[in-house]
Motif scaffolding. Structure first.
Motif, mmCIF file in Angstrom:
data_model
loop_
_atom_site.group_PDB
_atom_site.id
_atom_site.type_symbol
_atom_site.label_atom_id
_atom_site.label_comp_id
_atom_site.label_asym_id
_atom_site.label_seq_id
_atom_site.Cartn_x
_atom_site.Cartn_y
_atom_site.Cartn_z
ATOM 1 N N GLU A 154 0.514 -1.363 -0.003
ATOM 2 C CA GLU A 154 0.068 0.081 -0.071
ATOM 3 C C GLU A 154 0.868 1.363 0.186
ATOM 4 O O GLU A 154 0.561 2.217 -0.737
ATOM 5 C CB GLU A 154 -1.090 0.063 1.175
ATOM 6 N N ASN A 188 3.067 -8.830 -2.273
ATOM 7 C CA ASN A 188 3.265 -8.735 -0.778
ATOM 8 C C ASN A 188 4.029 -10.099 -0.339
ATOM 9 O O ASN A 188 3.566 -11.084 -0.347
ATOM 10 C CB ASN A 188 1.987 -8.699 -0.089
ATOM 11 N N THR A 205 2.743 -4.668 -7.521
ATOM 12 C CA THR A 205 3.435 -4.794 -6.125
ATOM 13 C C THR A 205 2.876 -6.190 -5.747
ATOM 14 O O THR A 205 1.956 -6.735 -5.799
ATOM 15 C CB THR A 205 2.521 -4.021 -5.145
ATOM 16 N N ARG A 213 1.834 1.903 -3.565
ATOM 17 C CA ARG A 213 1.091 2.158 -4.570
ATOM 18 C C ARG A 213 0.505 3.614 -4.047
ATOM 19 O O ARG A 213 0.507 4.406 -5.063
ATOM 20 C CB ARG A 213 -0.371 1.244 -4.213
ATOM 21 N N GLN A 214 0.472 4.113 -2.936
ATOM 22 C CA GLN A 214 0.089 5.287 -2.679
ATOM 23 C C GLN A 214 0.992 6.213 -2.812
ATOM 24 O O GLN A 214 0.821 7.544 -3.284
ATOM 25 C CB GLN A 214 -0.286 5.657 -1.141
#
Ligand code: 4GX
Length: 250
Positions: free
Chosen positions: A11, A37, A35, A14-15
């Motif tokens: 996250e 994980n 992405t 991405r952000q």
């Protein structure tokens, strides 16, 4: 170009990258961000991806198997060709504009973000092609460093910047730091724009900007002045004249 980021904090990646210029390039399909994980590849019932270091010492070390399996999951979707894997670490080669230009020629790039005190060396030996450091300081994880690399590489990918945004590439294209810029108002807090820039005398403006670049580089990054092919004979005379004035004032 596709960036594949192996991380515990997808996250955050991405952000950090879905905004402004890079967001526009992603929407246009020029750049892609995948992405992965690393925790999804834990086989531990508590989803742990780290363990105590052999030999003792502070902190935890990221385990090899989840990282290897995360890398495999990406690599097996890509052509035979060995895709480069950038590992963000203070032990890496210092990141430069030249490296950004070279990496921008790749169709895919895999970035590995470490956390804790580091990563089991054996998986690094197997998958990493390019250990990279963004500078001599310590971050809490590799994610911010990966975003720095992705940002600098992305803007060198054809079509990411508009003509308006590209231009000269400021610092480093000529090996010197960029000269100062000014826009309206003509006077700000009593400080006028340097007269030469309003003169319309293009030869004098170019000479003044070059001298400002030399002054800044000498003050902030003197080692850049020692590189081959950066200084012209005229530059050398200008810098010489500054040094002579220092001697006189002593
Ligand atoms: N330029 N970090 C990596 C985890 C870590 C710890 C020890 C290997 C050994 C950094 C940098 C950076 C913080 C990323 C520690 N990995 N990365 N992380 N400077 O500080 O790239």
């Amino acid at each position: 170009m596709t960036f594949h980021v192996l991380t515990l904090f997808p996250e955050m990646i991405r952000q950090g990258l879905d905004t402004s210029i890079l967001g526009r390039a992603m929407d246009a399909g020029i750049l892609k961000l995948n992405t992965v994980n690393i925790r999804d590849f834990s086989t531990d019932k508590h989803k742990h991806v780290d363990d105590y270091p052999y030999g003792g010492g502070a902190g935890m070390v990221m385990q090899a198997p989840p990282i290897y399996d995360a890398w495999r999951s990406v690599a097996e979707t890509l052509p035979e060709k060995k895709t480069r894997v950038v590992y963000l670490t203070p032990q890496g080669r210092p990141f430069t504009q030249q490296m950004a230009i070279e990496l921008a020629a790749e169709e895919d790039l895999i970035l590995l973000c470490g956390h804790y005190e580091g990563v089991d060396e054996r998986v690094l030996e197997e998958i990493v092609t390019d250990p990279v450091s963004i500078g001599d300081y310590v971050l809490t994880g590799g994610e911010l460093a990966a975003m720095v690399v992705i940002d600098a590489v992305s803007r060198m990918v054809p079509g990411v910047l508009t003509n308006e945004e590209s231009g000269s590439d400021e610092s480093f294209m000529n090996g010197l730091l960029e000269y100062p810029q000014y826009t309206r108002p003509e006077v700000f807090h009593g400080r006028p724009v340097p007269e030469v820039l309003r003169s319309g005398h293009h030869a004098r403006i170019s000479e003044w900007r070059r001298q400002q670049s030399l002054l800044r580089t000498r003050a902030m990054r003197p080692e850049l002045l020692l590189k081959e092919g950066v200084l012209t004979p005229k530059d050398r005379r200008f810098l010489q004249s500054l040094d002579e004035n220092i001697s006189k004032n002593e």
